[in-house]
Write a protein that holds these residues in place. Structure first.
Motif, PDB file in Angstrom:
ATOM      1  N   PHE A 381     -29.991   6.567 -16.510  1.00 57.23           N
ATOM      2  CA  PHE A 381     -30.776   5.444 -16.371  1.00 57.23           C
ATOM      3  C   PHE A 381     -31.651   5.723 -14.948  1.00 57.23           C
ATOM      4  N   GLN A 382     -32.865   5.361 -15.309  1.00 54.82           N
ATOM      5  CA  GLN A 382     -33.727   5.506 -13.780  1.00 54.82           C
ATOM      6  C   GLN A 382     -34.825   4.515 -13.715  1.00 54.82           C
ATOM      7  N   SER A 383     -35.265   4.293 -12.802  1.00 58.15           N
ATOM      8  CA  SER A 383     -36.606   3.189 -12.607  1.00 58.15           C
ATOM      9  C   SER A 383     -37.729   4.017 -13.108  1.00 58.15           C
ATOM     10  N   SER A 384     -38.728   3.033 -13.262  1.00 58.79           N
ATOM     11  CA  SER A 384     -40.177   3.584 -13.447  1.00 58.79           C
ATOM     12  C   SER A 384     -40.681   4.183 -12.267  1.00 58.79           C
ATOM     13  N   GLU A 385     -41.841   4.791 -12.383  1.00 58.17           N
ATOM     14  CA  GLU A 385     -42.753   5.489 -11.343  1.00 58.17           C
ATOM     15  C   GLU A 385     -43.345   4.271 -10.475  1.00 58.17           C
ATOM     16  N   ARG A 386     -43.275   3.125 -10.719  1.00 58.07           N
ATOM     17  CA  ARG A 386     -43.816   1.874  -9.472  1.00 58.07           C
ATOM     18  C   ARG A 386     -42.441   1.368  -9.276  1.00 58.07           C
ATOM     19  N   THR A 387     -41.884   2.280  -8.165  1.00 61.17           N
ATOM     20  CA  THR A 387     -40.702   1.858  -7.681  1.00 61.17           C
ATOM     21  C   THR A 387     -40.727   1.574  -6.041  1.00 61.17           C
ATOM     22  N   VAL A 388     -40.369   0.909  -5.463  1.00 60.23           N
ATOM     23  CA  VAL A 388     -39.884   0.463  -4.136  1.00 60.23           C
ATOM     24  C   VAL A 388     -38.578   0.455  -3.485  1.00 60.23           C
ATOM     25  N   LEU A 389     -38.285   1.174  -2.347  1.00 57.84           N
ATOM     26  CA  LEU A 389     -37.130   1.240  -1.892  1.00 57.84           C
ATOM     27  C   LEU A 389     -37.109   0.233  -0.742  1.00 57.84           C
ATOM     28  N   LYS A 390     -36.345  -0.847  -0.897  1.00 58.97           N
ATOM     29  CA  LYS A 390     -36.307  -2.035   0.357  1.00 58.97           C
ATOM     30  C   LYS A 390     -35.154  -1.682   1.098  1.00 58.97           C
ATOM     31  N   GLN A 391     -35.342  -1.150   2.265  1.00 56.00           N
ATOM     32  CA  GLN A 391     -34.183  -0.691   3.313  1.00 56.00           C
ATOM     33  C   GLN A 391     -33.431  -2.268   3.678  1.00 56.00           C
ATOM     34  N   VAL A 392     -32.065  -2.087   4.168  1.00 56.57           N
ATOM     35  CA  VAL A 392     -31.418  -3.251   4.419  1.00 56.57           C
ATOM     36  C   VAL A 392     -30.807  -2.703   5.748  1.00 56.57           C
ATOM     37  N   PRO A 393     -30.629  -4.041   6.461  1.00 60.98           N
ATOM     38  CA  PRO A 393     -30.735  -5.431   6.279  1.00 60.98           C
ATOM     39  C   PRO A 393     -32.368  -5.759   6.338  1.00 60.98           C
ATOM     40  N   ASN A 394     -32.396  -6.620   5.345  1.00 64.27           N
ATOM     41  CA  ASN A 394     -34.055  -7.096   5.387  1.00 64.27           C
ATOM     42  C   ASN A 394     -33.970  -8.131   4.426  1.00 64.27           C
ATOM     43  N   TYR A 395     -34.659  -9.343   4.371  1.00 61.37           N
ATOM     44  CA  TYR A 395     -34.705 -10.175   3.629  1.00 61.37           C
ATOM     45  C   TYR A 395     -35.218 -10.064   2.109  1.00 61.37           C
ATOM     46  N   VAL A 396     -34.745 -10.616   1.332  1.00 51.70           N
ATOM     47  CA  VAL A 396     -34.936 -10.685  -0.141  1.00 51.70           C
ATOM     48  C   VAL A 396     -35.391 -12.385  -0.589  1.00 51.70           C
ATOM     49  N   SER A 397     -36.626 -12.533  -0.891  1.00 56.12           N
ATOM     50  CA  SER A 397     -37.036 -14.017  -1.071  1.00 56.12           C
ATOM     51  C   SER A 397     -37.468 -14.105  -2.398  1.00 56.12           C
ATOM     52  N   LEU A 398     -37.378 -15.377  -3.035  1.00 55.52           N
ATOM     53  CA  LEU A 398     -37.977 -15.848  -4.459  1.00 55.52           C
ATOM     54  C   LEU A 398     -39.415 -15.580  -4.440  1.00 55.52           C
TER      55      LEU A 398
END
Length: 555
Positions: A381-398
C-alpha cells in the motif's frame, strides 16, 4: 445405400465429433477451452486435495430462491466441488437451503455464518431476501467456515459476483487445507515492548485463531527476550510484533535476527511517531513526536527505513466524526475527511491486497525501500500523489479538516509514500561480522527462503473497544464504516505461512463477457419471438426436405 464420405462435414460430425462427445459425457472428462483456464484446478490445489486422508464433508448454504447472478455463483461453486470430488473421492458435498430447512439463526451465527440481505426486483416490485453465502467444511471433529463472497463495500452485485468467482478456488481449498491439517502452525505474538493490549488486539487474535495456533510470547525473565526463550521461539512459524513502544535491547535484536535466520516469518506493525486520536479529540490539537524503538539499523539491514514523519494524504482518506457544536444541550456531530487517516487501496495485482475493502491507517509514517541483494520487495500500500510529509514534533489540529481539499501555504506535495511492504528471499544477518554473534549458540549468517511484512502503522491491527467490549477489526464505531484491515492482516498471515503457494490463486482473473443490458431491454420481444419461431422453422424445413427426398427417391 449410399456411403457417407469420412472426410465430408457430415462424416466428421458422425464419425469424430459425435463419438467424442459421447465418450466425454460418459467418462465425465471435461475440456477447459476458456482463455483464462477458469475451470482448471491448479497443481497446488490438486496437491492439497490429494493430501486429505479421511472423509471430508462440505455443506454449502448457497441454496434457495435468489437472483440470477447468485445462481451463477452457486453453479460455479457446485462445479468446483465436483472437481474436488473427482480428485479425491473422500471429499463430498451437499447444498442446503437454511431457510427451507428452518435452521435456527443462532446456530448459523455460532458457526460464523452471517446472513446477507439482497434487494430482489420482480415484475417492478422490490423485496428483500436473505442469503447465506458460506460453506461449512467438516473433517472429523474440526469445522471450518469458508465465505463464498468477498468483502467489497463499493462493488455492485455483478462485480462482487465476478470477484467472488475469481476467489472461489482459493477460498475453498485454503479452508480444506486448514480443516484437514492435523497440526496447526504456531503464531507467536510478542508481549514485552508495551505493545497493544489484549482488548485492542482481540480482533487480530480471533482471525489468527481461525487457521493457526496463536498465543503470546512472554520473556521468561519478565524483562527481555533471552536465550532462555529460544525453545519457545523455535516452535513458532511466525512472530507478530504489534505497535511496540518500548525500545528493543541489543540482546533482543540478536534473538530476533537469529529467529529470522532460522526461517522464522515476521509481521511488524510499527509506529514511527507517537500520535493518539484520543488526545486530539480532547484538546483539538496534539504534538506528535518520534518514537525510537532502537530498530533503525535492524530494518536497514533488510533494505528498509521507517521515517519519523506523518503522512498527510489529501486525496485518499477516511472520514472523521467529531463534535462540532451544541444545540439546546445536545451535541452536534460532523463527518469530515481526515487526511491523517489515509486509505490503503489496492492498485496492483498482489494476492495479499486484491479484492479487499480499503484499509484504514491512522497517523502512519512512511517506509523507504533501499534494495538488497537476494531480497524481493513488494509494495502493498502507498499514498496518493497528493501527499505531504509532516515533520515532527509539530502540531496537528482539527482545523486542518477545513483545508483537506487543498495544500497549506507552506506544504508542498511529494511523491507517494509507502505504508506497507512484503519482503521475500534469503535474508542476511545484521550481526554476521559483529562480536554479538559469539553470544548466540549455532549462529547463522543467512536464512533459507523466508518472508517478512513491515507496516508503518501500529494501529492497523488495533480494534476499537467500547464499554469494555472489543469491536470487529476494521470497524469504525463513529462512522459505521467497515474497512479491510481484518482481511488484509488475515491475508498477510496466510502469505507468510503459505507453504503450498495457494495465495497465487488470489491473482486469478476472469474476463467478464457480459451482454449489453440496454440492447436486451430494447430487443427483448424480437429475440423472444425469434427463439420461439426459429426451431419451428428449422423443423418444418427439415420435414419438408425429408418429404421431398423421399418423394424423389420413390417416384
Amino acid at each position: 445405400m449410399k456411403k457417407i464420405p469420412f472426410k465430408s462435414p457430415f462424416g466428421i460430425l458422425l464419425f469424430i465429433i459425435l463419438p467424442l462427445t459421447i465418450i466425454l459425457a460418459v467418462s465425465g472428462i471435461r475440456l477447459d477451452l476458456t482463455k483464462e483456464k477458469r475451470y482448471t484446478l491448479s497443481d497446488n490445489t490438486i496437491k492439497v486435495l490429494e493430501s486429505v486422508k479421511k472423509p471430508l464433508y462440505i455443506e454449502v448454504y448457497l441454496e434457495g430462491d435468489f437472483p440470477a447472478n447468485f445462481r451463477q455463483l452457486q453453479s460455479e461453486t457446485q462445479f468446483m466441488l465436483e472437481e474436488f470430488r473427482k480428485i479425491n473421492p473422500k471429499i463430498d458435498f451437499k447444498f442446503i437451503d437454511p431457510i427451507k430447512n428452518k435452521i435456527p439463526e443462532d446456530s448459523l451465527l455460532s458457526k460464523g455464518i452471517y446472513p446477507s440481505k439482497l434487494d430482489d426486483k420482480k415484475s417492478g416490485k422490490i423485496s428483500q431476501i436473505l442469503i447465506y453465502p458460506y460453506a461449512l467444511i467438516k473433517y472429523g471433529k474440526t469445522k471450518v467456515t469458508a465465505p463464498l463472497i468477498v468483502e467489497q463495500s463499493y462493488a455492485d452485485n455483478d462485480e462482487l459476483i465476478t470477484k467472488s468467482i475469481e476467489n472461489l478456488e482459493y477460498s475453498l481449498v485454503s479452508k480444506v487445507k486448514t480443516a484437514s491439517n492435523e497440526r496447526f502452525k504456531k503464531v507467536g505474538v510478542l508481549v514485552n515492548q508495551d505493545e497493544l493490549g489484549p482488548g485492542e488486539f482481540q480482533g487480530f487474535m480471533n482471525l489468527a485463531l481461525e487457521n493457526y495456533d496463536a498465543g503470546p510470547i512472554i520473556p521468561k525473565n519478565q524483562k527481555e527476550l533471552s536465550l532462555a526463550d529460544l525453545p519457545l521461539l523455535k516452535q513458532m512459524s511466525a512472530l507478530v510484533i504489534a505497535k511496540p513502544r518500548k525500545a528493543f535491547t541489543d540482546g533482543e535484536k540478536v534473538i530476533l535476527d537469529q529467529y529470522i535466520m532460522n526461517g522464522g516469518k515476521t509481521l511488524w506493525m510499527i509506529d514511527g511517531v507517537n500520535a493518539e486520536m484520543d488526545t486530539l479529540m480532547r484538546s483539538e490539537k496534539l504534538m506528535p513526536y518520534p518514537i525510537d524503538i532502537n530498530m533503525t539499523d535492524f530494518f536497514f539491514n533488510y533494505g528498509l527505513r521507517i521515517n519519523p514523519a506523518l503522512v498527510k494524504d489529501v486525496k485518499k482518506f477516511a472520514k472523521l466524526k467529531f463534535v462540532s457544536g451544541e444545540v439546546a444541550g445536545n451535541a452536534q456531530y460532523s463527518v469530515e475527511p481526515w487526511p491523517y487517516f489515509p486509505l490503503g487501496i489496492a492498485e496492483n495485482e498482489n494476492p495479499i491486497t486484491k479484492n479487499i475493502n480499503p484499509v484504514k491507517f491512522e497517523f502512519p509514517t512512511s517506509i523507504d525501500t533501499l534494495g538488497r541483494k537476494n531480497i524481493k520487495t513488494q509494495v502493498l500500500f502507498q499514498s496518493s500523489e497528493r501527499t505531504v510529509l509532516k515533520q515532527v514534533p509539530n502540531y496537528v489540529s482539527l482545523d486542518e479538516i477545513s483545508t483537506v481539499d487543498s495544500l497549506g501555504q507552506r506544504e508542498k506535495p511529494s511523491t507517494p509514500k509507502i505504508f506497507a511492504v512484503a519482503l521475500e528471499g534469503k535474508f542476511s544477518s545484521a550481526y554476521a561480522s559483529r562480536i554479538e554473534r559469539k553470544s548466540y549458540p549455532g549462529f547463522k549468517a543467512q536464512s533459507p527462503e523466508s518472508k517478512m511484512i513491515v507496516i508503518a502503522d501500529g494501529d492497523v491491527g488495533r480494534n476499537k473497544v467500547v464499554n469494555g467490549n472489543p469491536l470487529p477489526l476494521g470497524m469504525d464505531v463513529m462512522t459505521k464504516e467497515h474497512f479491510g484491515n481484518e482481511q488484509f492482516l488475515r491475508n498477510a498471515l496466510d502469505y507468510l505461512l503459505d507453504d503450498s503457494n495457494l495465495m497465487e490463486l488470489r491473482n486469478r482473473n476472469i474476463e467478464e463477457r457480459l451482454l449489453d443490458r440496454y440492447l436486451i431491454n430494447e430487443e427483448r420481444s424480437y429475440w423472444q419471438w425469434f427463439n420461439l419461431l426459429l426451431p419451428l422453422v428449422i423443423i418444418g424445413l427439415l420435414g419438408g426436405l425429408f418429404f421431398w427426398l423421399r418423394k424423389r427417391k420413390f417416384n
